[in-house]
Design an enzyme around this catalytic site. Structure first.
Site, short mmCIF file in Angstrom:
data_model
loop_
_atom_site.label_atom_id
_atom_site.label_comp_id
_atom_site.label_asym_id
_atom_site.label_seq_id
_atom_site.Cartn_x
_atom_site.Cartn_y
_atom_site.Cartn_z
CG ASP A 11 -1.66 1.15 1.12
OD1 ASP A 11 -2.43 1.65 0.38
OD2 ASP A 11 -1.79 1.67 2.57
CB SER A 12 0.06 4.62 -0.51
OG SER A 12 -1.08 5.07 0.24
CB CYS A 74 -3.28 0.49 -2.30
SG CYS A 74 -3.53 2.12 -2.89
CD GLU A 155 0.32 6.69 5.91
OE1 GLU A 155 -0.59 5.98 5.76
OE2 GLU A 155 1.44 6.14 6.14
CB CYS A 187 -9.48 4.53 1.04
SG CYS A 187 -7.91 5.01 1.65
CG HIS A 189 -5.06 4.67 4.71
ND1 HIS A 189 -4.77 4.53 3.38
CD2 HIS A 189 -4.02 5.56 5.20
CE1 HIS A 189 -3.34 4.76 3.35
NE2 HIS A 189 -3.10 5.41 4.52
N1 DGL Z 1 -4.83 3.03 1.01
C1 DGL Z 1 -4.83 3.69 -0.32
C2 DGL Z 1 -6.38 3.29 -0.90
O1 DGL Z 1 -6.89 2.24 -0.67
C3 DGL Z 1 -4.94 5.04 -0.46
C4 DGL Z 1 -4.13 6.18 0.21
C5 DGL Z 1 -3.37 7.14 -0.69
O2 DGL Z 1 -3.98 7.89 -1.05
O3 DGL Z 1 -2.23 6.92 -0.67
O4 DGL Z 1 -6.49 3.89 -2.04
#
Ligand code: DGL
Length: 268
Positions: A11-12, A74, A155, A187, A189
Protein backbone atom coordinates in the site's frame (compact mmCIF):
# COMPACT_ATOMS: atom_id res chain seq x y z
CA UNK A 1 8.09 -21.58 -4.95
CA UNK A 2 7.62 -23.11 -1.49
CA UNK A 3 4.18 -22.99 0.13
CA UNK A 4 5.66 -21.43 3.27
CA UNK A 5 6.99 -18.45 1.31
CA UNK A 6 5.52 -15.12 2.44
CA UNK A 7 2.51 -13.34 0.98
CA UNK A 8 3.61 -9.95 -0.39
CA UNK A 9 1.26 -7.07 0.45
CA UNK A 10 1.62 -3.40 -0.42
CA UNK A 11 0.00 0.00 0.00
CA UNK A 12 1.08 3.64 0.00
CA UNK A 13 1.27 3.58 3.80
CA UNK A 14 -0.56 2.13 6.80
CA UNK A 15 -3.88 1.43 5.02
CA UNK A 16 -2.84 -1.97 3.71
CA UNK A 17 -2.20 -3.06 7.29
CA UNK A 18 -5.99 -3.42 7.64
CA UNK A 19 -5.88 -5.98 4.81
CA UNK A 20 -2.72 -7.67 6.14
CA UNK A 21 -4.40 -7.98 9.52
CA UNK A 22 -7.55 -9.60 8.03
CA UNK A 23 -5.34 -12.07 6.10
CA UNK A 24 -3.43 -12.85 9.29
CA UNK A 25 -6.67 -13.40 11.25
CA UNK A 26 -7.95 -15.86 8.64
CA UNK A 27 -4.62 -17.51 7.84
CA UNK A 28 -2.43 -17.32 10.95
CA UNK A 29 0.25 -19.67 9.53
CA UNK A 30 1.07 -17.35 6.64
CA UNK A 31 4.25 -15.27 6.70
CA UNK A 32 3.79 -11.71 5.48
CA UNK A 33 6.12 -9.33 3.71
CA UNK A 34 4.64 -5.83 3.64
CA UNK A 35 5.76 -2.80 1.68
CA UNK A 36 4.45 0.65 2.64
CA UNK A 37 5.40 3.25 0.05
CA UNK A 38 5.39 6.07 2.60
CA UNK A 39 7.89 8.15 0.59
CA UNK A 40 5.31 8.50 -2.19
CA UNK A 41 2.21 8.85 -0.01
CA UNK A 42 -0.51 9.83 -0.84
CA UNK A 43 -1.22 7.84 -4.00
CA UNK A 44 -4.77 9.20 -4.20
CA UNK A 45 -4.04 12.40 -6.07
CA UNK A 46 -1.24 11.23 -8.38
CA UNK A 47 -1.56 10.32 -12.05
CA UNK A 48 -2.62 6.79 -13.07
CA UNK A 49 0.73 6.39 -14.92
CA UNK A 50 2.71 7.27 -11.81
CA UNK A 51 0.71 4.84 -9.65
CA UNK A 52 1.14 2.09 -12.26
CA UNK A 53 4.91 2.65 -12.14
CA UNK A 54 5.10 2.52 -8.33
CA UNK A 55 2.92 -0.60 -8.20
CA UNK A 56 5.00 -2.43 -10.76
CA UNK A 57 8.28 -1.63 -9.03
CA UNK A 58 7.01 -2.72 -5.60
CA UNK A 59 5.45 -5.93 -6.96
CA UNK A 60 8.72 -6.86 -8.66
CA UNK A 61 10.55 -6.19 -5.41
CA UNK A 62 8.16 -8.44 -3.45
CA UNK A 63 8.31 -11.18 -6.07
CA UNK A 64 12.11 -11.03 -6.25
CA UNK A 65 12.19 -11.20 -2.44
CA UNK A 66 10.50 -14.60 -2.67
CA UNK A 67 6.78 -13.84 -2.19
CA UNK A 68 4.38 -16.53 -3.42
CA UNK A 69 1.50 -14.10 -4.03
CA UNK A 70 1.06 -10.32 -4.39
CA UNK A 71 -1.85 -8.53 -2.75
CA UNK A 72 -2.39 -4.94 -3.89
CA UNK A 73 -3.78 -3.67 -0.58
CA UNK A 74 -4.60 -0.24 -1.96
CA UNK A 75 -7.67 0.73 -3.97
CA UNK A 76 -5.89 3.47 -5.90
CA UNK A 77 -3.14 1.05 -6.98
CA UNK A 78 -5.72 -1.68 -7.65
CA UNK A 79 -7.51 0.76 -9.99
CA UNK A 80 -4.39 1.90 -11.85
CA UNK A 81 -1.60 -0.66 -11.44
CA UNK A 82 -3.34 -4.07 -11.39
CA UNK A 83 -3.36 -4.69 -15.15
CA UNK A 84 0.33 -3.86 -15.53
CA UNK A 85 1.33 -6.02 -12.57
CA UNK A 86 -0.72 -8.97 -13.83
CA UNK A 87 0.91 -8.64 -17.25
CA UNK A 88 4.34 -8.51 -15.64
CA UNK A 89 4.31 -11.27 -13.00
CA UNK A 90 1.03 -13.18 -13.03
CA UNK A 91 2.72 -16.03 -14.92
CA UNK A 92 4.96 -16.45 -11.88
CA UNK A 93 2.71 -15.66 -8.90
CA UNK A 94 -0.98 -14.81 -8.44
CA UNK A 95 -1.90 -11.15 -8.05
CA UNK A 96 -4.95 -10.05 -6.06
CA UNK A 97 -6.51 -6.58 -5.98
CA UNK A 98 -8.87 -5.20 -3.32
CA UNK A 99 -11.63 -4.06 -5.68
CA UNK A 100 -12.87 -7.27 -7.32
CA UNK A 101 -13.65 -9.33 -4.18
CA UNK A 102 -15.58 -6.44 -2.58
CA UNK A 103 -17.46 -5.57 -5.78
CA UNK A 104 -18.53 -9.20 -6.24
CA UNK A 105 -19.75 -9.47 -2.65
CA UNK A 106 -21.72 -6.21 -2.87
CA UNK A 107 -23.26 -7.10 -6.26
CA UNK A 108 -24.33 -10.41 -4.77
CA UNK A 109 -25.81 -8.90 -1.61
CA UNK A 110 -27.41 -5.76 -3.11
CA UNK A 111 -28.34 -6.62 -6.73
CA UNK A 112 -31.07 -3.93 -6.73
CA UNK A 113 -29.62 -1.72 -4.04
CA UNK A 114 -28.32 1.79 -3.85
CA UNK A 115 -24.59 1.61 -3.21
CA UNK A 116 -22.40 4.50 -2.08
CA UNK A 117 -18.63 4.50 -2.55
CA UNK A 118 -16.05 6.77 -0.92
CA UNK A 119 -12.37 6.66 -1.79
CA UNK A 120 -9.41 8.69 -3.01
CA UNK A 121 -9.75 11.03 -5.98
CA UNK A 122 -7.83 8.50 -8.11
CA UNK A 123 -10.11 5.58 -7.26
CA UNK A 124 -13.35 7.53 -7.65
CA UNK A 125 -12.25 9.18 -10.90
CA UNK A 126 -11.46 5.76 -12.38
CA UNK A 127 -15.14 4.75 -11.99
CA UNK A 128 -13.99 1.20 -11.39
CA UNK A 129 -16.42 0.27 -8.59
CA UNK A 130 -19.43 1.32 -10.66
CA UNK A 131 -18.19 -0.71 -13.64
CA UNK A 132 -17.35 -3.79 -11.57
CA UNK A 133 -20.59 -3.79 -9.57
CA UNK A 134 -22.89 -3.05 -12.50
CA UNK A 135 -21.21 -5.70 -14.65
CA UNK A 136 -22.45 -8.24 -12.09
CA UNK A 137 -25.62 -6.42 -10.96
CA UNK A 138 -26.85 -4.12 -13.76
CA UNK A 139 -29.83 -2.94 -11.64
CA UNK A 140 -27.68 -1.68 -8.78
CA UNK A 141 -27.36 2.08 -8.45
CA UNK A 142 -23.83 3.19 -7.63
CA UNK A 143 -22.98 6.74 -6.53
CA UNK A 144 -19.58 7.83 -5.38
CA UNK A 145 -17.72 10.64 -3.70
CA UNK A 146 -14.00 11.42 -3.58
CA UNK A 147 -12.92 12.08 0.00
CA UNK A 148 -9.30 13.17 -0.47
CA UNK A 149 -8.72 14.53 3.03
CA UNK A 150 -9.38 11.23 4.75
CA UNK A 151 -6.33 9.09 3.89
CA UNK A 152 -3.76 11.81 4.81
CA UNK A 153 -5.69 12.48 8.02
CA UNK A 154 -5.58 8.79 8.95
CA UNK A 155 -1.95 8.30 7.86
CA UNK A 156 -1.06 11.06 10.35
CA UNK A 157 -2.74 8.99 13.08
CA UNK A 158 -5.53 11.52 13.26
CA UNK A 159 -8.85 9.78 13.93
CA UNK A 160 -11.40 9.03 16.65
CA UNK A 161 -11.53 12.66 17.72
CA UNK A 162 -13.90 15.61 17.32
CA UNK A 163 -12.15 17.10 14.29
CA UNK A 164 -11.95 13.83 12.34
CA UNK A 165 -15.66 13.24 13.06
CA UNK A 166 -16.48 16.73 11.74
CA UNK A 167 -14.51 16.14 8.52
CA UNK A 168 -16.11 12.71 8.02
CA UNK A 169 -19.61 14.09 8.64
CA UNK A 170 -19.13 16.94 6.18
CA UNK A 171 -18.30 14.43 3.43
CA UNK A 172 -21.12 12.02 4.31
CA UNK A 173 -23.68 14.85 4.26
CA UNK A 174 -23.03 15.47 0.54
CA UNK A 175 -25.94 15.06 -1.86
CA UNK A 176 -24.37 12.22 -3.85
CA UNK A 177 -24.39 9.93 -0.81
CA UNK A 178 -28.03 10.34 0.18
CA UNK A 179 -30.54 7.44 0.24
CA UNK A 180 -27.97 4.67 0.03
CA UNK A 181 -28.37 1.16 1.49
CA UNK A 182 -24.69 0.43 1.86
CA UNK A 183 -21.46 2.44 1.86
CA UNK A 184 -18.22 0.90 0.60
CA UNK A 185 -15.07 2.20 2.28
CA UNK A 186 -13.07 2.05 -0.95
CA UNK A 187 -9.73 2.98 0.57
CA UNK A 188 -7.80 0.59 2.77
CA UNK A 189 -7.09 3.40 5.24
CA UNK A 190 -10.79 3.84 5.99
CA UNK A 191 -11.43 0.79 8.22
CA UNK A 192 -9.57 2.85 10.82
CA UNK A 193 -12.46 5.36 10.79
CA UNK A 194 -15.22 2.77 10.30
CA UNK A 195 -16.73 3.38 13.74
CA UNK A 196 -16.88 7.13 13.08
CA UNK A 197 -18.67 6.52 9.77
CA UNK A 198 -21.05 4.13 11.52
CA UNK A 199 -21.67 6.72 14.20
CA UNK A 200 -22.84 9.14 11.50
CA UNK A 201 -25.30 6.63 10.01
CA UNK A 202 -26.66 5.36 13.35
CA UNK A 203 -27.30 1.89 11.92
CA UNK A 204 -29.34 3.11 8.91
CA UNK A 205 -26.69 2.31 6.31
CA UNK A 206 -24.45 -0.73 6.26
CA UNK A 207 -20.78 0.25 6.19
CA UNK A 208 -18.41 -2.25 4.59
CA UNK A 209 -14.72 -2.51 3.81
CA UNK A 210 -12.93 -4.98 1.57
CA UNK A 211 -10.42 -6.53 3.98
CA UNK A 212 -12.36 -9.68 4.89
CA UNK A 213 -13.39 -10.48 1.31
CA UNK A 214 -9.81 -10.00 0.15
CA UNK A 215 -8.63 -12.40 2.86
CA UNK A 216 -11.20 -14.97 1.69
CA UNK A 217 -9.97 -14.60 -1.90
CA UNK A 218 -6.36 -15.06 -0.76
CA UNK A 219 -7.36 -18.23 1.08
CA UNK A 220 -9.33 -19.62 -1.83
CA UNK A 221 -6.54 -19.02 -4.37
CA UNK A 222 -3.83 -20.46 -2.12
CA UNK A 223 -6.01 -23.45 -1.28
CA UNK A 224 -6.74 -24.33 -4.89
CA UNK A 225 -3.03 -24.04 -5.76
CA UNK A 226 -2.17 -26.19 -2.73
CA UNK A 227 -0.02 -23.33 -1.44
CA UNK A 228 -1.43 -22.71 2.05
CA UNK A 229 1.39 -22.41 4.58
CA UNK A 230 1.81 -24.82 7.47
CA UNK A 231 4.62 -22.79 9.10
CA UNK A 232 4.61 -23.01 12.91
CA UNK A 233 6.47 -19.70 13.27
CA UNK A 234 5.41 -17.40 10.46
CA UNK A 235 7.50 -14.25 9.95
CA UNK A 236 6.31 -10.67 9.55
CA UNK A 237 8.55 -8.26 7.72
CA UNK A 238 7.67 -4.63 7.10
CA UNK A 239 9.49 -2.54 4.55
CA UNK A 240 8.81 1.13 4.02
CA UNK A 241 10.28 3.60 1.59
CA UNK A 242 10.41 6.12 4.44
CA UNK A 243 10.15 5.01 8.06
CA UNK A 244 7.68 7.07 10.08
CA UNK A 245 6.77 6.69 13.74
CA UNK A 246 3.07 6.40 12.82
CA UNK A 247 3.86 3.49 10.52
CA UNK A 248 5.84 1.68 13.19
CA UNK A 249 3.16 2.30 15.80
CA UNK A 250 0.37 1.12 13.48
CA UNK A 251 2.22 -2.01 12.39
CA UNK A 252 2.87 -2.91 16.03
CA UNK A 253 -0.80 -2.31 16.80
CA UNK A 254 -1.95 -4.76 14.10
CA UNK A 255 0.95 -7.19 14.61
CA UNK A 256 1.88 -7.09 18.30
CA UNK A 257 4.13 -10.16 17.88
CA UNK A 258 7.77 -9.74 16.92
CA UNK A 259 8.00 -7.85 13.65
CA UNK A 260 10.93 -6.59 11.63
CA UNK A 261 11.08 -3.07 10.14
CA UNK A 262 13.36 -1.86 7.42
CA UNK A 263 13.55 1.35 5.44
CA UNK A 264 14.28 0.44 1.86
CA UNK A 265 14.82 2.56 -1.23
CA UNK A 266 13.86 0.32 -4.14
CA UNK A 267 13.97 3.24 -6.60
CA UNK A 268 17.77 3.63 -6.57
N1 DGL B 1 -4.84 3.17 0.95
C1 DGL B 1 -4.94 3.74 -0.36
C2 DGL B 1 -6.21 3.24 -1.06
O1 DGL B 1 -6.77 2.23 -0.69
C3 DGL B 1 -4.92 5.22 -0.55
C4 DGL B 1 -4.21 6.18 0.26
C5 DGL B 1 -3.41 7.17 -0.57
O2 DGL B 1 -3.98 8.16 -1.06
O3 DGL B 1 -2.23 6.90 -0.71
O4 DGL B 1 -6.64 3.84 -2.02
Amino acid sequence: MHKNAPIGIFDSGIGGLTVASAIHDLLPNESIMYFGDTAHFPYGNQSPEQIAEYGLKISRFLYQSGCKMIVIACNTASAHAFKGIVKDINQEVPVINVIDPASAAIADKYPNGSVGVIGTAGTIKSGIYKRRIQRLAPQAKVSSLATPLLAPMIEEGFFNNKISQTIINSYLEKKSLQNIDVLILACTHYPLIKNEVEKYYKGNVQVVDSAYWVALEVKSQLQSANMLSDAKNPEFKFYVSYLTSVFEKSAKYFFPQKVEFKEMNIWK
